[in-house]
Scaffold this motif. Structure first.
Motif, mmCIF file in Angstrom:
data_model
loop_
_atom_site.group_PDB
_atom_site.id
_atom_site.type_symbol
_atom_site.label_atom_id
_atom_site.label_comp_id
_atom_site.label_asym_id
_atom_site.label_seq_id
_atom_site.Cartn_x
_atom_site.Cartn_y
_atom_site.Cartn_z
ATOM 1 N N THR A 195 0.832 -1.208 0.000
ATOM 2 C CA THR A 195 0.000 0.000 0.000
ATOM 3 C C THR A 195 0.863 1.253 0.000
ATOM 4 O O THR A 195 0.576 2.221 -0.703
ATOM 5 N N ARG A 196 1.952 1.234 0.778
ATOM 6 C CA ARG A 196 2.852 2.390 0.798
ATOM 7 C C ARG A 196 3.515 2.600 -0.560
ATOM 8 O O ARG A 196 3.691 3.730 -1.005
ATOM 9 N N LEU A 197 3.886 1.480 -1.204
ATOM 10 C CA LEU A 197 4.508 1.600 -2.523
ATOM 11 C C LEU A 197 3.526 2.165 -3.541
ATOM 12 O O LEU A 197 3.898 2.970 -4.396
ATOM 13 N N ARG A 198 2.264 1.739 -3.445
ATOM 14 C CA ARG A 198 1.262 2.231 -4.388
ATOM 15 C C ARG A 198 1.002 3.719 -4.198
ATOM 16 O O ARG A 198 0.619 4.412 -5.143
ATOM 17 N N ARG A 199 1.221 4.232 -2.990
ATOM 18 C CA ARG A 199 0.999 5.651 -2.714
ATOM 19 C C ARG A 199 2.278 6.476 -2.806
ATOM 20 O O ARG A 199 2.216 7.704 -2.693
ATOM 21 N N ASP A 200 3.415 5.805 -2.988
ATOM 22 C CA ASP A 200 4.684 6.522 -3.064
ATOM 23 C C ASP A 200 4.725 7.325 -4.360
ATOM 24 O O ASP A 200 4.611 6.764 -5.456
ATOM 25 N N PRO A 201 4.910 8.647 -4.299
ATOM 26 C CA PRO A 201 4.916 9.454 -5.528
ATOM 27 C C PRO A 201 6.006 9.040 -6.507
ATOM 28 O O PRO A 201 5.814 9.125 -7.722
ATOM 29 N N VAL A 202 7.159 8.581 -6.004
ATOM 30 C CA VAL A 202 8.239 8.172 -6.908
ATOM 31 C C VAL A 202 7.828 6.941 -7.703
ATOM 32 O O VAL A 202 8.041 6.860 -8.923
ATOM 33 N N VAL A 203 7.222 5.962 -7.026
ATOM 34 C CA VAL A 203 6.770 4.750 -7.714
ATOM 35 C C VAL A 203 5.676 5.087 -8.718
ATOM 36 O O VAL A 203 5.688 4.603 -9.864
ATOM 37 N N VAL A 204 4.721 5.920 -8.302
ATOM 38 C CA VAL A 204 3.630 6.297 -9.194
ATOM 39 C C VAL A 204 4.161 7.017 -10.425
ATOM 40 O O VAL A 204 3.755 6.736 -11.563
ATOM 41 N N GLN A 205 5.105 7.933 -10.228
ATOM 42 C CA GLN A 205 5.657 8.678 -11.355
ATOM 43 C C GLN A 205 6.417 7.763 -12.302
ATOM 44 O O GLN A 205 6.351 7.914 -13.529
ATOM 45 N N THR A 206 7.150 6.789 -11.751
ATOM 46 C CA THR A 206 7.898 5.852 -12.594
ATOM 47 C C THR A 206 6.968 5.021 -13.466
ATOM 48 O O THR A 206 7.197 4.855 -14.672
ATOM 49 N N LEU A 207 5.905 4.506 -12.866
ATOM 50 C CA LEU A 207 4.949 3.704 -13.625
ATOM 51 C C LEU A 207 4.235 4.544 -14.679
ATOM 52 O O LEU A 207 4.006 4.083 -15.807
ATOM 53 N N ARG A 208 3.876 5.768 -14.344
ATOM 54 C CA ARG A 208 3.196 6.633 -15.305
ATOM 55 C C ARG A 208 4.104 6.942 -16.492
ATOM 56 O O ARG A 208 3.678 6.919 -17.650
ATOM 57 N N SER A 209 5.371 7.225 -16.225
ATOM 58 C CA SER A 209 6.310 7.543 -17.298
ATOM 59 C C SER A 209 6.521 6.346 -18.216
ATOM 60 O O SER A 209 6.540 6.486 -19.451
ATOM 61 N N ALA A 210 6.702 5.159 -17.607
ATOM 62 C CA ALA A 210 6.907 3.956 -18.415
ATOM 63 C C ALA A 210 5.683 3.644 -19.263
ATOM 64 O O ALA A 210 5.801 3.284 -20.452
ATOM 65 N N ALA A 211 4.494 3.773 -18.688
ATOM 66 C CA ALA A 211 3.268 3.492 -19.434
ATOM 67 C C ALA A 211 3.091 4.475 -20.580
ATOM 68 O O ALA A 211 2.726 4.087 -21.702
ATOM 69 N N ALA A 212 3.353 5.755 -20.341
ATOM 70 C CA ALA A 212 3.191 6.758 -21.397
ATOM 71 C C ALA A 212 4.182 6.529 -22.536
ATOM 72 O O ALA A 212 3.817 6.614 -23.718
ATOM 73 N N ALA A 213 5.438 6.230 -22.197
ATOM 74 C CA ALA A 213 6.437 6.003 -23.249
ATOM 75 C C ALA A 213 6.104 4.762 -24.071
ATOM 76 O O ALA A 213 6.223 4.766 -25.308
ATOM 77 N N THR A 214 5.685 3.693 -23.416
ATOM 78 C CA THR A 214 5.336 2.464 -24.143
ATOM 79 C C THR A 214 4.139 2.682 -25.064
ATOM 80 O O THR A 214 4.133 2.251 -26.225
ATOM 81 N N LEU A 215 3.121 3.343 -24.547
ATOM 82 C CA LEU A 215 1.932 3.597 -25.359
ATOM 83 C C LEU A 215 2.257 4.492 -26.549
ATOM 84 O O LEU A 215 1.766 4.260 -27.672
ATOM 85 N N ALA A 216 3.093 5.496 -26.342
ATOM 86 C CA ALA A 216 3.477 6.378 -27.448
ATOM 87 C C ALA A 216 4.238 5.601 -28.518
ATOM 88 O O ALA A 216 4.045 5.829 -29.727
ATOM 89 N N TYR A 217 5.078 4.674 -28.124
ATOM 90 C CA TYR A 217 5.833 3.875 -29.091
ATOM 91 C C TYR A 217 4.907 2.969 -29.903
ATOM 92 O O TYR A 217 5.058 2.839 -31.124
ATOM 93 N N VAL A 218 3.939 2.347 -29.239
ATOM 94 C CA VAL A 218 3.001 1.472 -29.940
ATOM 95 C C VAL A 218 2.187 2.256 -30.966
ATOM 96 O O VAL A 218 1.991 1.816 -32.110
ATOM 97 N N ILE A 219 1.723 3.438 -30.585
ATOM 98 C CA ILE A 219 0.944 4.259 -31.512
ATOM 99 C C ILE A 219 1.810 4.726 -32.682
ATOM 100 O O ILE A 219 1.385 4.720 -33.850
#
Length: 414
Positions: A15-39
């Protein structure tokens, strides 16, 4: 059978990891970059359209406010660089001297289009495009990939709200207050007995380091201020920003004043050499005063970072009580120092400086002074916002007045 409490610990960590801003930002960045590459694979003629995920990675900044501003500036910088490269490819091609002119022209265009920190990106884009064979196709492919990455990055921040960094900024402010408290306690201990010059000088260097460390707290606060702008997860974002900013300003003033006190005690140690800095009774009262002010500093930081109204009220009551005790001790110290100066007027400047600077810290943390400072800052920021968006505010105000008029008319017609 496994104890249920052993299962609870991994869940709490998750739960702490899911609320950690660093973890959230890392996952958001990775998801955005992957989705942009697929498109980009489906829309760009390039076999490996890496510009799209790179742009998405850079556009998805820590805060939504930074994402919006960085996305627009980055797209502008890339498009400007591509246009400069196309112009150079048609006129002179790629040579050693045209490369130099290209860089100069690109940097100049970057300043003209006001892309701020992305000025080098204009030259980078121009060099990358000019260095390939099929300039036209690659240029427009790079523009397309940049647009894909920027749109995906902006969309991810709109659909997945970025983390709010207010708590992290609050922790930085509280940590600064705790370090101030520890330094005050150590300075109070040296005031109550014989203090070698090197020990007093060590406290002075510590106060100077603490003054320099405020820059790190200020950076965390700027990040928190950006994280609440345009963020749908935050209510009363302006209030959060102003409360933290004015609180840090007060602690910064207290840090500077504490450094002056440390300097005064160092000068006093040089004058007294092996003798105590103060008479035993005066030193004991000064030690108690610094301890009370130190406790009030931590309470002030808790008040600044309190989000719940009940916590804020209790923190304000505790701070008021501690400042009242410190004021009483200060008055007692003033009387003792006056008697000390009458007996030995040689160091009256240094004695008076210590009392004046401690009194300055107490006044800075006073709740009435803080309330007045907070209201002034809110008025100033609100006035700046009205100057930036006068038309929008006028329209909103007119709409509210029209709505109130219609509501009043509907009530009278009933």
């Amino acid at each position: 059978m496994r104890d249920p409490r052993q299962w609870r610990l991994p869940r709490e960590r998750l739960t702490r990891l899911r609320r950690d801003p660093v973890v959230v930002q890392t996952l958001r960045s990775a998801a955005a970059a992957t989705l942009a590459y697929v498109i980009a694979l489906h829309l760009s003629p390039e076999k490996a359209p890496l510009t799209a995920p790179l742009t998405a990675l850079l556009v998805v900044q820590v805060t939504l406010y930074a994402t919006l501003t960085n996305g627009v500036r980055r797209v502008n910088s890339v498009v400007a660089g591509v246009l400069v490269a196309i112009a150079f490819s048609l006129l002179v091609g790629l040579t050693w001297w045209s490369l130099g002119l290209l860089i100069i022209a690109s940097l100049g265009v970057g300043h003209l289009v006001r892309v701020d920190e992305y000025v080098p990106e204009v030259a980078i884009s121009a060099m990358l495009v000019l260095g390939v064979t099929t300039v036209g196709d690659t240029a427009w492919a790079r523009v397309l990939e940049t647009l894909i990455g920027a749109v995906v990055g902006l969309g991810c921040n709109l659909l997945l709200a970025p983390p709010v960094w207010v708590d992290e900024a609050g922790e930085s402010v509280e940590d600064l207050a705790r370090r101030l408290r520890q330094l005050m306690l150590r300075m109070g201990e040296q005031a109550a007995g014989p203090t070698p010059v090197d020990r007093a000088a060590a406290r002075l260097h510590e106060a100077r380091r603490l003054d320099h460390d405020i820059a790190g707290v200020d950076a965390a606060l700027r990040q928190a201020e950006d994280s609440v702008r345009f963020n749908p997860r935050v209510r009363e974002g302006l209030l959060h920003r102003v409360v933290l900013r004015t609180g840090l300003d007060t602690l910064e003033i207290c840090t500077v004043v504490l450094r002056v006190i440390a300097r005064t005690l160092t000068d006093l140690a040089k004058e007294r050499e092996s003798e105590p800095l103060f008479a035993p009774e005066v030193g004991a009262v000064l030690e108690r005063l610094l301890a009370e002010v130190a406790d009030a500093t931590v309470s002030f930081a808790v008040l600044v970072t309190a989000h719940v109204s009940e916590n804020a009220e209790s923190a304000e009551e505790r701070l008021t009580a501690e400042l009242r005790r410190a004021a009483t001790t200060r008055d007692k110290l003033a009387g003792l120092l006056l008697e000390e100066v009458r007996r030995d007027p040689g160091q009256w400047q240094l004695h008076g400086a210590v009392l004046a600077e401690v009194n300055r810290i107490i006044d800075e943390m006073d709740t009435e002074h803080r309330t007045r400072r907070l209201l002034e800052e809110l008025d100033r920021v609100s006035a700046e916002q009205r100057e930036r968006m006068p038309r929008l505010l006028t329209r909103i105000g007119d709409g509210m007045r029209v709505g109130r008029g219609r509501l009043a008319a509907a009530r009278r017609s009933r």
